[in-house]
Enzyme design. Structure first.
Site, PDB file in Angstrom:
ATOM      1  N   LYS A  77     -23.447 -17.155 -37.376  1.00  0.00           N
ATOM      2  CA  LYS A  77     -23.519 -17.618 -38.662  1.00  0.00           C
ATOM      3  C   LYS A  77     -24.592 -16.821 -39.404  1.00  0.00           C
ATOM      4  O   LYS A  77     -24.046 -16.214 -40.568  1.00  0.00           O
ATOM      5  CB  LYS A  77     -24.173 -19.248 -38.895  1.00  0.00           C
ATOM      6  CG  LYS A  77     -24.493 -19.668 -40.139  1.00  0.00           C
ATOM      7  CD  LYS A  77     -25.835 -20.554 -40.350  1.00  0.00           C
ATOM      8  CE  LYS A  77     -27.118 -19.985 -39.490  1.00  0.00           C
ATOM      9  NZ  LYS A  77     -28.057 -20.636 -39.890  1.00  0.00           N
ATOM     10  N   LYS A  97     -33.498 -12.894 -44.429  1.00  0.00           N
ATOM     11  CA  LYS A  97     -33.366 -13.497 -42.913  1.00  0.00           C
ATOM     12  C   LYS A  97     -32.133 -12.994 -42.086  1.00  0.00           C
ATOM     13  O   LYS A  97     -32.077 -12.694 -40.977  1.00  0.00           O
ATOM     14  CB  LYS A  97     -33.610 -14.999 -43.256  1.00  0.00           C
ATOM     15  CG  LYS A  97     -33.087 -15.534 -41.761  1.00  0.00           C
ATOM     16  CD  LYS A  97     -33.828 -15.332 -40.689  1.00  0.00           C
ATOM     17  CE  LYS A  97     -33.197 -16.127 -39.378  1.00  0.00           C
ATOM     18  NZ  LYS A  97     -34.289 -15.749 -38.135  1.00  0.00           N
TER      19      LYS A  97
END
Ligand code: NAD
Length: 309
Positions: A239, A170
Site C-alpha cells: 500500500k 512516509k
C-alpha cells in the site's frame, strides 16, 4: 476532556498505552481482543461507540490501516467530524494517502477542526519504546497543538509541510526501505550461489558501504532466521509503495518502479497475511537459517538499532 485513540493493532496498541500514561485517553477498536490488551495496562478506558464519545473529547488519534478506514470513521452522519466539538484536533498517525488527507483536512477546517497527518516509522519496537520517527503534515498552529501528543510517542518529529506532506514523506521512506530489502536479497542470493554464506555477506555489507537498516536489523533478526515476524504486513508495505509510486508521474524512476513491480507480482507466491520481511522468501532466504551463528549474536529488541517499517 480526553483523547480518543482509534486503531489498536500492532502499532496502535503500544502507542495508545504510552499515550494513556500521560494524557487521559479513551480507546476504541473493532477487535475486542485488541481493546482488552490496551485496557489491561490500566491507563486507558474503552468506549463502545466512538461517535457517542466524540462530544467529550478534544483530540482524536487514528492508527488505522488505510485512508478508506480513516474516511469511514470521520465522514458521514455518524462520523466523528459531525460529532466532535468545534476546536477539536484530529491526528492521523497511520500511513494514509496524501490526496485523501488533503481532502479530509479541508473538510475538518470547514467545521473548525484542526487536522494533522503524522505517520510514523520505527515498527513495533519503537512504538513500544516511544522512539518513533514521525513525519508531520499540517498548518503550523495545528502541528503545535499536536506536538505534546507526538512527543510522547516519538523521538524524531519533523514537520515536513502542509496537510498530506507527512503522508507523502512516509510513503517515500517505505519505498526506499522495501527496495533496500529487495536489493539486498538479490545480492545475498548472488553471494550464496558464489559460495558465500548470506549471513557472512550480511556482516560484510554491515561493515561496508552497502549497509542499510534492513541489513543491520531485518536480515539478521527476521529474514535469515526465517521468523518473518516484524509485525509489519506485506500488504501494508505494498500500500505504501503504491502511494509513493503515485508521486512519480512525469519523473524518471525506473529503479524503484522495478522494485515495486517485483514485490507486487511476488505477493501471489506468499501466504494469506505475509510479513513484509517475507520479501526475502521471494529469493529463497530464511527457508532455513543460513548461519550457525548463535542467536545471542543477532540483534534483539534490547540492542537493535532502528526499524523503519
Ligand atoms: P494492524 O492491522 O495491526 O492494526 C489496525 C487496527 O485497526 C486493527 O486492530 C483493526 O481492528 C483496527 N480497525 C480497522 N478498522 C477499524 C475501525 N473502523 N474502527 C476501529 N478500529 C479499526 O495495522 P498496524 O500494523 O498497526 O498499522 C497501522 C497503520 O500504521 C497502517 O497505516 C500502517 O501502514 C502503519 N504503520 C505500520 C507499521 C508496522 O510496523 N506495523 C509501522 C509504521 C506504520
Amino acid at each position: 476532556m480526553s483523547t480518543l485513540f482509534i486503531g489498536l493493532g500492532h502499532m496502535g496498541a503500544p502507542m495508545a498505552v504510552l499515550h494513556a500514561r500521560t494524557f487521559p485517553t479513551v480507546v476504541f477498536d473493532l477487535s475486542d481482543e485488541a481493546v482488552a490488551r490496551v485496557v489491561g495496562d490500566g491507563a486507558a478506558t474503552a468506549v463502545d461507540d466512538p461517535a457517542a464519545a466524540a462530544p467529550d473529547v478534544d483530540t482524536v488519534i487514528l492508527m488505522l490501516p488505510t485512508s478508506r478506514h480513516v474516511e469511514s470513521i470521520l465522514r458521514g452522519e455518524s462520523g466523528l467530524f459531525a460529532r466532535l466539538p468545534e476546536g477539536a484536533l484530529v491526528i492521523d498517525m497511520g500511513s494514509s494517502e496524501p490526496e485523501s488527507t488533503r481532502a479530509l483536512a479541508a473538510e475538518a477546517a470547514e467545521r473548525a477542526i484542526d487536522y494533522v497527518d503524522a505517520p510514523v516509522s520505527g515498527g513495533v519496537p519503537k512504538a513500544v519504546s516511544g522512539e518513533l520517527a514521525i513525519m508531520v503534515g499540517g498548518g503550523a498552529d495545528a502541528v503545535a497543538r499536536a506536538m505534546p501528543h507526538l512527543e510522547v510517542l516519538g523521538s524524531s518529529i519533523q514537520h515536513v509541510g502542509p496537510a498530506g506532506a507527512g503522508d507523502a514523506a512516509k510513503a517515500l521512506n517505505n519505498l526506499v526501505s522495501a527496495s533496500n530489502i529487495a536489493v539486498a536479497s538479490e545480492a545475498l542470493s548472488m553471494a550464496a550461489r558464489f559460495g558465500i554464506d548470506p549471513a557472512v555477506m550480511t556482516d560484510v555489507l554491515n561493515a561496508a558501504t552497502g549497509r542499510s537498516q534492513a541489513t543491520e536489523l531485518k536480515f539478521p533478526r527476521y529474514i535469515l532466521t526465517g521468523t518473518f515476524d516484524s509485525g509489519f504486513a506485506y500488504d501494508l508495505m505494498l500500500k505504501d509503495m503504491t502511494i509513493a509510486m503515485g508521486l512519480s508521474e512525469g519523473l524518471e524512476t525506473p529503479v524503484v518502479r522495478a522494485a515495486f513491480e517485483r514485490l507486487r507480482t511476488g505477493r501471489t507466491s506468499l501466504g494469506d497475511v505475509p510479513d513484509h520481511t517475507e520479501i526475502g522468501r521471494l529469493y529463497g532466504l530464511g527457508d532455513r537459517p543460513t548461519s550457525d551463528r548463535p542467536t545471542s549474536d543477532r540483534p534483539t529488541s534490547d540492542n537493535e538499532k532502528e526499524i523503519s517499517a
